[in-house]
Design a protein around this motif. Structure first.
Motif, PDB file in Angstrom:
ATOM      1  N   LEU A 276     -57.803  13.522 -64.376  1.00  0.00           N
ATOM      2  CA  LEU A 276     -58.016  12.930 -65.686  1.00  0.00           C
ATOM      3  C   LEU A 276     -59.000  11.779 -65.651  1.00  0.00           C
ATOM      4  O   LEU A 276     -59.549  11.401 -66.663  1.00  0.00           O
ATOM      5  CB  LEU A 276     -56.686  12.447 -66.272  1.00  0.00           C
ATOM      6  CG  LEU A 276     -55.704  13.562 -66.612  1.00  0.00           C
ATOM      7  CD1 LEU A 276     -54.361  12.989 -67.001  1.00  0.00           C
ATOM      8  CD2 LEU A 276     -56.237  14.436 -67.712  1.00  0.00           C
ATOM      9  N   SER A 277     -59.209  11.197 -64.496  1.00  0.00           N
ATOM     10  CA  SER A 277     -60.187  10.107 -64.412  1.00  0.00           C
ATOM     11  C   SER A 277     -60.938  10.159 -63.084  1.00  0.00           C
ATOM     12  O   SER A 277     -61.178   9.156 -62.449  1.00  0.00           O
ATOM     13  CB  SER A 277     -59.481   8.756 -64.551  1.00  0.00           C
ATOM     14  OG  SER A 277     -58.541   8.571 -63.512  1.00  0.00           O
ATOM     15  N   GLY A 278     -61.251  11.364 -62.666  1.00  0.00           N
ATOM     16  CA  GLY A 278     -62.049  11.528 -61.467  1.00  0.00           C
ATOM     17  C   GLY A 278     -61.262  11.796 -60.202  1.00  0.00           C
ATOM     18  O   GLY A 278     -61.837  12.109 -59.171  1.00  0.00           O
ATOM     19  N   THR A 279     -59.930  11.653 -60.228  1.00  0.00           N
ATOM     20  CA  THR A 279     -59.124  11.923 -59.049  1.00  0.00           C
ATOM     21  C   THR A 279     -59.141  13.414 -58.758  1.00  0.00           C
ATOM     22  O   THR A 279     -58.823  14.225 -59.616  1.00  0.00           O
ATOM     23  CB  THR A 279     -57.666  11.465 -59.277  1.00  0.00           C
ATOM     24  OG1 THR A 279     -57.674  10.091 -59.632  1.00  0.00           O
ATOM     25  CG2 THR A 279     -56.844  11.678 -58.030  1.00  0.00           C
ATOM     26  N   GLN A 280     -59.512  13.775 -57.525  1.00  0.00           N
ATOM     27  CA  GLN A 280     -59.568  15.174 -57.147  1.00  0.00           C
ATOM     28  C   GLN A 280     -58.202  15.615 -56.628  1.00  0.00           C
ATOM     29  O   GLN A 280     -57.593  14.949 -55.783  1.00  0.00           O
ATOM     30  CB  GLN A 280     -60.640  15.400 -56.084  1.00  0.00           C
ATOM     31  CG  GLN A 280     -62.056  15.086 -56.563  1.00  0.00           C
ATOM     32  CD  GLN A 280     -62.461  15.960 -57.739  1.00  0.00           C
ATOM     33  OE1 GLN A 280     -62.297  17.186 -57.688  1.00  0.00           O
ATOM     34  NE2 GLN A 280     -62.987  15.346 -58.787  1.00  0.00           N
ATOM     35  N   LEU A 281     -57.730  16.748 -57.100  1.00  0.00           N
ATOM     36  CA  LEU A 281     -56.414  17.237 -56.721  1.00  0.00           C
ATOM     37  C   LEU A 281     -56.512  18.518 -55.918  1.00  0.00           C
ATOM     38  O   LEU A 281     -57.224  19.446 -56.313  1.00  0.00           O
ATOM     39  CB  LEU A 281     -55.564  17.505 -57.964  1.00  0.00           C
ATOM     40  CG  LEU A 281     -55.140  16.329 -58.832  1.00  0.00           C
ATOM     41  CD1 LEU A 281     -54.272  16.828 -59.972  1.00  0.00           C
ATOM     42  CD2 LEU A 281     -54.399  15.297 -58.028  1.00  0.00           C
ATOM     43  N   SER A 282     -55.800  18.572 -54.813  1.00  0.00           N
ATOM     44  CA  SER A 282     -55.611  19.832 -54.112  1.00  0.00           C
ATOM     45  C   SER A 282     -54.553  20.634 -54.855  1.00  0.00           C
ATOM     46  O   SER A 282     -53.852  20.116 -55.736  1.00  0.00           O
ATOM     47  CB  SER A 282     -55.157  19.569 -52.686  1.00  0.00           C
ATOM     48  OG  SER A 282     -53.859  18.977 -52.679  1.00  0.00           O
ATOM     49  N   ASP A 283     -54.402  21.907 -54.488  1.00  0.00           N
ATOM     50  CA  ASP A 283     -53.376  22.728 -55.135  1.00  0.00           C
ATOM     51  C   ASP A 283     -51.994  22.124 -54.922  1.00  0.00           C
ATOM     52  O   ASP A 283     -51.155  22.122 -55.831  1.00  0.00           O
ATOM     53  CB  ASP A 283     -53.425  24.152 -54.583  1.00  0.00           C
ATOM     54  CG  ASP A 283     -54.662  24.908 -55.041  1.00  0.00           C
ATOM     55  OD1 ASP A 283     -55.302  24.467 -56.012  1.00  0.00           O
ATOM     56  OD2 ASP A 283     -54.974  25.946 -54.425  1.00  0.00           O
ATOM     57  N   GLY A 284     -51.737  21.613 -53.715  1.00  0.00           N
ATOM     58  CA  GLY A 284     -50.445  21.007 -53.436  1.00  0.00           C
ATOM     59  C   GLY A 284     -50.198  19.766 -54.262  1.00  0.00           C
ATOM     60  O   GLY A 284     -49.094  19.551 -54.773  1.00  0.00           O
ATOM     61  N   MET A 285     -51.224  18.945 -54.430  1.00  0.00           N
ATOM     62  CA  MET A 285     -51.083  17.741 -55.253  1.00  0.00           C
ATOM     63  C   MET A 285     -50.821  18.100 -56.705  1.00  0.00           C
ATOM     64  O   MET A 285     -50.022  17.443 -57.388  1.00  0.00           O
ATOM     65  CB  MET A 285     -52.335  16.876 -55.127  1.00  0.00           C
ATOM     66  CG  MET A 285     -52.493  16.208 -53.769  1.00  0.00           C
ATOM     67  SD  MET A 285     -54.143  15.505 -53.537  1.00  0.00           S
ATOM     68  CE  MET A 285     -54.153  14.222 -54.797  1.00  0.00           C
ATOM     69  N   ARG A 286     -51.483  19.145 -57.191  1.00  0.00           N
ATOM     70  CA  ARG A 286     -51.236  19.586 -58.569  1.00  0.00           C
ATOM     71  C   ARG A 286     -49.769  19.984 -58.751  1.00  0.00           C
ATOM     72  O   ARG A 286     -49.133  19.622 -59.733  1.00  0.00           O
ATOM     73  CB  ARG A 286     -52.129  20.777 -58.922  1.00  0.00           C
ATOM     74  CG  ARG A 286     -53.584  20.445 -59.128  1.00  0.00           C
ATOM     75  CD  ARG A 286     -54.342  21.648 -59.679  1.00  0.00           C
ATOM     76  NE  ARG A 286     -55.736  21.347 -59.833  1.00  0.00           N
ATOM     77  CZ  ARG A 286     -56.664  21.580 -58.910  1.00  0.00           C
ATOM     78  NH1 ARG A 286     -56.307  22.147 -57.758  1.00  0.00           N
ATOM     79  NH2 ARG A 286     -57.927  21.270 -59.115  1.00  0.00           N
ATOM     80  N   SER A 287     -49.250  20.734 -57.789  1.00  0.00           N
ATOM     81  CA  SER A 287     -47.862  21.188 -57.887  1.00  0.00           C
ATOM     82  C   SER A 287     -46.901  20.009 -57.916  1.00  0.00           C
ATOM     83  O   SER A 287     -45.955  19.982 -58.720  1.00  0.00           O
ATOM     84  CB  SER A 287     -47.521  22.113 -56.704  1.00  0.00           C
ATOM     85  OG  SER A 287     -48.300  23.280 -56.741  1.00  0.00           O
ATOM     86  N   VAL A 288     -47.130  19.019 -57.053  1.00  0.00           N
ATOM     87  CA  VAL A 288     -46.273  17.845 -57.014  1.00  0.00           C
ATOM     88  C   VAL A 288     -46.378  17.072 -58.323  1.00  0.00           C
ATOM     89  O   VAL A 288     -45.373  16.653 -58.907  1.00  0.00           O
ATOM     90  CB  VAL A 288     -46.636  16.940 -55.818  1.00  0.00           C
ATOM     91  CG1 VAL A 288     -45.912  15.601 -55.913  1.00  0.00           C
ATOM     92  CG2 VAL A 288     -46.299  17.634 -54.504  1.00  0.00           C
TER      93      VAL A 288
END
Length: 380
Positions: free
Chosen positions: A2-14
């Motif tokens: 939402l403000s430039g933070t890049q998410l891995s698939d695992g981070m998205r799930s968490v």
């Protein structure tokens, strides 16, 4: 994100697990996501450092062993704007990350001209943003074949649009990423993450109003389908000798249960062309025989639609909503009887929840679908 933070698939799930179901202890989050404690710590560390996650106060300090400090999403970390377009009005809300409404407004549409509506949206976004932090994303919902992964609205019957690049136009006008989605799917998304659908792997949202619509979540995923055409239940055949709908179909669900069809039927049989849908509903509630019969026919049609959706998908729950859902109060017996009669004999009866939403709730749905797309991408 939402403000430039890049998410891995695992981070998205968490992040999604904590957003929808949090606060959760680390142990509970790891169990729900089938992760080891060390893997969970690794995935949550950047979210904690960026401020999207917060450590909550420990609940029971008298418990044996080391108390687990719950984790939760900070809902104030970003704002969302959701907009619902109808044929003649715009409804808008500003929400936090958990779709809690912070402010809301409505505006009449001066015309269906695309430039006029984009200008109206730009002014509304500016007003909702105010002097504070700008929203991270704008979501727009409308009746039609829009789908969040595509900025173009192929068709919108109420607005008379074809192939309008609304997402790009609004993003250029506001400077904020914009997602455009079918209104029923957007409302379904809000129920999936923050409403009656939380904790349900499969459910449907059936809406009744100017038309009939159906949003589906199957196996925890919002269904879109090829050609953006899922949930088209309005012209489902109910009775081959029934009334005609405006498309010339005889005895379809829309011809029985849409607010316009009900108003036409009641006002016609009573020779009272001035009656509104609300006035027709009031007459039925008072026991006026003709009005009561027409609403009971509508209830039976709606019950058959819900049973058919449940039979085909095997879902656990149907949420019944829309601007005309108040009619359930006068046709509940007819609805329930038709639902039971048309439910397959081997099926477990589906749970039905009535949710009389306002148009601002539909705007909130637009904010949620935009959030889903920003976090999960086109696979939301």
């Amino acid at each position: 994100m939402l403000s430039g933070t890049q998410l891995s698939d695992g981070m998205r799930s968490v992040f999604v697990e904590l957003l929808v179901h949090g606060p959760l202890s680390r142990a509970e989050a790891a169990r729900r996501l089938d992760l080891s404690p060390s893997a969970l710590t690794k995935l949550t560390k950047p979210l904690l450092e960026s401020g999207f996650l917060l450590r909550q106060p420990v609940g029971d300090r008298g418990a044996l062993g080391r108390p687990s400090q719950p984790l939760a999403v900070d809902p104030s970390r970003a704002a969302l704007i959701g907009i619902k377009l109808t044929e003649d009005e715009l409804f808008a809300v500003r929400t936090d990350l958990r779709a809690e409404t912070q402010s809301e407004l409505r505006r009449p549409l001066a015309s269906h001209d695309v430039d006029d509506i984009v200008t109206c949206i730009r002014e509304v976004v500016r007003e909702l943003n105010g002097p504070g932090t700008a929203a991270a994303v704008v979501g727009i919902s409308l009746a039609g074949t829009a789908s969040g992964g595509d900025p173009v609205v192929p068709t919108s019957p109420f607005l008379g649009w074809r192939n309008v690049p609304l997402g790009n136009l609004v993003a250029e006008a506001t400077g904020i990423p914009t997602v455009v989605e079918n209104d029923v799917r957007a409302l379904t998304a809000a129920q999936q993450w923050f409403g009656a659908g939380v904790g349900r792997s499969s459910f449907a949202l059936v809406t009744v109003g100017a038309g009939l619509g159906c949003g589906l979540v199957i196996g925890d995923r919002l269904v879109r389908g090829a050609g953006r055409g899922t949930g088209l239940v309005g012209h489902m055949a109910i009775h081959d000798s029934g009334p005609l709908c405006e498309m010339g179909h005889r005895g379809c669900a829309r011809a029985y249960a849409s607010s316009a069809a009900i108003r036409r039927a009641v006002s016609g049989i009573l020779d009272r062309p001035e009656l509104t849908f609300e006035a027709c509903l009031a007459l039925a509630a008072e026991g006026q025989p003709a009005a009561r019969r027409i609403f009971e026919d509508a209830g039976r049609a709606l019950g058959q639609v819900v049973a058919t959706v449940a039979n085909i998908t095997g879902l656990e729950l149907v949420i019944l909503s829309g601007e005309a859902v108040a009619m359930y109060d006068v046709c509940a017996d007819a609805f329930d009887a038709a639902l039971a009669a048309h439910t397959h004999w081997t099926s477990t009866p589906v749970d039905v929840v009535i949710k009389p939403f306002t148009f601002n709730e539909w705007a909130r749905g637009a904010a949620v679908i935009a959030l889903q797309h920003r976090i999960l991408g086109s696979g939301a």
